[in-house]
Motif scaffolding. Structure first.
Motif, PDB file in Angstrom:
ATOM      1  N   TYR A  68       3.165   0.299  -1.652  1.00 56.16           N
ATOM      2  CA  TYR A  68       4.113  -0.316  -0.719  1.00 56.16           C
ATOM      3  C   TYR A  68       4.702   0.694   0.252  1.00 56.16           C
ATOM      4  N   GLU A  69       4.763   1.956  -0.119  1.00 51.13           N
ATOM      5  CA  GLU A  69       5.165   2.978   0.842  1.00 51.13           C
ATOM      6  C   GLU A  69       4.105   3.099   1.938  1.00 51.13           C
ATOM      7  N   THR A  70       2.831   3.023   1.535  1.00 46.58           N
ATOM      8  CA  THR A  70       1.743   3.054   2.514  1.00 46.58           C
ATOM      9  C   THR A  70       1.830   1.865   3.448  1.00 46.58           C
ATOM     10  N   VAL A  71       2.080   0.703   2.872  1.00 42.79           N
ATOM     11  CA  VAL A  71       2.178  -0.513   3.678  1.00 42.79           C
ATOM     12  C   VAL A  71       3.358  -0.436   4.645  1.00 42.79           C
ATOM     13  N   ALA A  72       4.500   0.058   4.170  1.00 32.60           N
ATOM     14  CA  ALA A  72       5.672   0.178   5.044  1.00 32.60           C
ATOM     15  C   ALA A  72       5.380   1.114   6.214  1.00 32.60           C
ATOM     16  N   GLY A  73       4.658   2.185   5.943  1.00 28.94           N
ATOM     17  CA  GLY A  73       4.278   3.100   7.013  1.00 28.94           C
ATOM     18  C   GLY A  73       3.362   2.439   8.028  1.00 28.94           C
ATOM     19  N   ILE A  74       2.425   1.638   7.548  1.00 28.19           N
ATOM     20  CA  ILE A  74       1.533   0.914   8.446  1.00 28.19           C
ATOM     21  C   ILE A  74       2.328  -0.055   9.314  1.00 28.19           C
TER      22      ILE A  74
END
Length: 435
Positions: free
Chosen positions: A370-376
């Motif tokens: 979810y950190e990756t998704v938030a960055g995207i």
């Protein structure tokens, strides 16, 4: 039959209040009368968990009663909403897929809610908010978003010493390296009926297939960057690195299960879909940002996503907007979109809440999911959809199937599609330019 003058007025609804186009409340209000001191609102939504969300709203808002109906999703829902609007019995609110929203606006089916929702604009990233805003006017509140991402078989990539690609050139090189080691493996399938995927990737490259200025549409489907996108993927197809078969068919799903389909460049909702058809592959996948056209530009577009619109005929637009704001922009509503709908919320509070969640069942090992998704989601460029996406979808799919069958240019598919879209807009008496 609409005259040219009335058609221009409908097009102008994109930038002016649709109150000039409203059906009289007595004919469009439907069963939204006062009931025991409560305002009753009808809400059409297909998303799973919508009934539970409505129940929670009703529990905490004693002066408003929302009645939920599942009217079906996708094009079916949009067609039903337009038909209901024309018949004067539309609901007060409806969940609308974002590509269909411009069609709803120019038909006068949804209300300009700019002034009613301005205070919650800060709850959204600019890219998410822009999906429902046309020339500075807002016509719906974003509910869920689909920032584009790459879902890939990390176990196979690791086996062959291939890293998650940063750019689309890296993606092609990764596909070639793996194919050389095992010819039975395919990087992805780019389905010919997935026209909106190509539109979103073209937007990532810098082209808008539609744009609006005042009441004048510009169609840029056959743009330079879009042609480069089509040429790039045609090259991958001709080298046997990607397929063009329909996705999520029994054959495609079998390839997911047996590990011969290695990636799905799609959006952050993809893990749930894959887990539904290939649950035994859990733990073998990972999610990464979508490959870039420019290694210095992390911007991606959206694939999928929906928003809640207040309909033009609602007798209670203020209360309808209150429900839309609670559902989509409040902490409680955004968390229910995350945990009850299992969607990725458009509101920043929901995206922040997601970081504390466990990763999806498909990749339990990816603790930073979810950190990756938030960055995207922070670096997004909205796709501007036009009022005749149905025409684009049909023309693009037919032309791409012909190009694949005849071995002709994929880029020329865009020429065919643009001509069809422009001709349709002119037939409907819109003011239109070719990009």
């Amino acid at each position: 039959m609409r005259t040219g003058k009335s058609r221009k007025l409908l097009a102008a609804a994109v930038v002016t209040a649709v109150t000039t186009l409203l059906v009289p409340a007595c004919s469009a209000g439907g069963p939204t009368a006062q009931d025991g001191g409560k305002v009753t609102l009808r809400y059409w939504a297909w998303a799973p968990g919508s009934a539970e969300e409505v129940k929670e709203f009703n529990r905490t808002h004693p002066d408003i009663k929302v009645v939920h109906t599942d009217a079906g999703g996708g094009d079916q829902s949009s067609a039903k909403l337009l038909a209901a609007h024309r018949a004067g019995n539309a609901p007060d609110l409806a969940l609308v897929e974002n590509p269909s929203l411009p069609r709803m606006i120019v038909a006068g089916a949804v209300a300009d809610i700019t002034d009613r929702v301005a205070e919650v604009k800060k709850e959204y990233a600019p890219g998410s908010w822009a999906q429902t805003t046309f020339n500075g006017r807002t016509y719906a509140l974003p509910q869920d978003v689909g920032p584009m991402a790459l879902l890939y078989r990390k176990d196979v990539f690791d086996k062959y010493g291939v890293e998650a690609p940063l750019t689309w050139d890296d993606y092609r090189e990764a596909a070639a390296a793996i194919k050389k080691r095992d010819p039975d493996l395919t990087m992805a399938s780019l389905s010919t009926d997935n026209w909106d995927w190509f539109a979103a990737v073209a937007a990532q490259a810098g082209d808008d297939w539609w744009s609006i200025d005042g009441d004048r549409w510009t169609v840029g489907i056959d743009g330079e960057n879009s042609r480069k996108v089509m040429e790039f993927f045609q090259g991958m197809y001709e080298d046997g690195l990607v397929a063009t078969d329909p996705i999520l068919t029994p054959t495609y799903n079998q390839k997911l299960n047996d590990g011969t389909m290695l990636s799905w460049p799609s959006a952050v909702w993809a893990p749930g879909v894959v887990h539904g058809v290939a649950p035994k592959t859990a733990g073998k996948w990972a999610l990464a940002p979508l490959p870039r056209w420019d290694e210095d530009d992390p911007t991606v577009s959206f694939q999928g996503g929906s928003s809640v619109a207040v309909t033009a005929g609602s007798e209670h637009p203020e209360e309808a907007a209150e429900f839309a704001k609670w559902l989509n922009a409040s902490d409680k509503g955004a968390k229910m979109i995350l945990n009850v709908q299992n969607a990725y919320p458009a509101a920043l509070s929901g995206q922040k809440a997601a970081i504390a969640q466990k990763p999806p069942a498909l990749m339990p090992q990816q603790s930073d999911y979810y950190e990756t998704v938030a960055g995207i989601a922070r670096d997004t460029r909205p796709v501007t959809w036009g009022p005749n996406t149905d025409v684009a979808a049909s023309a693009f799919t037919d032309a791409l199937n012909d190009a694949i069958r005849n071995g002709t240019s994929w880029a020329d598919v865009l020429t065919v599609t643009e001509k069809a879209v422009v001709a349709d807009l002119k037939k409907q008496e819109f003011e239109v330019d070719e990009g």
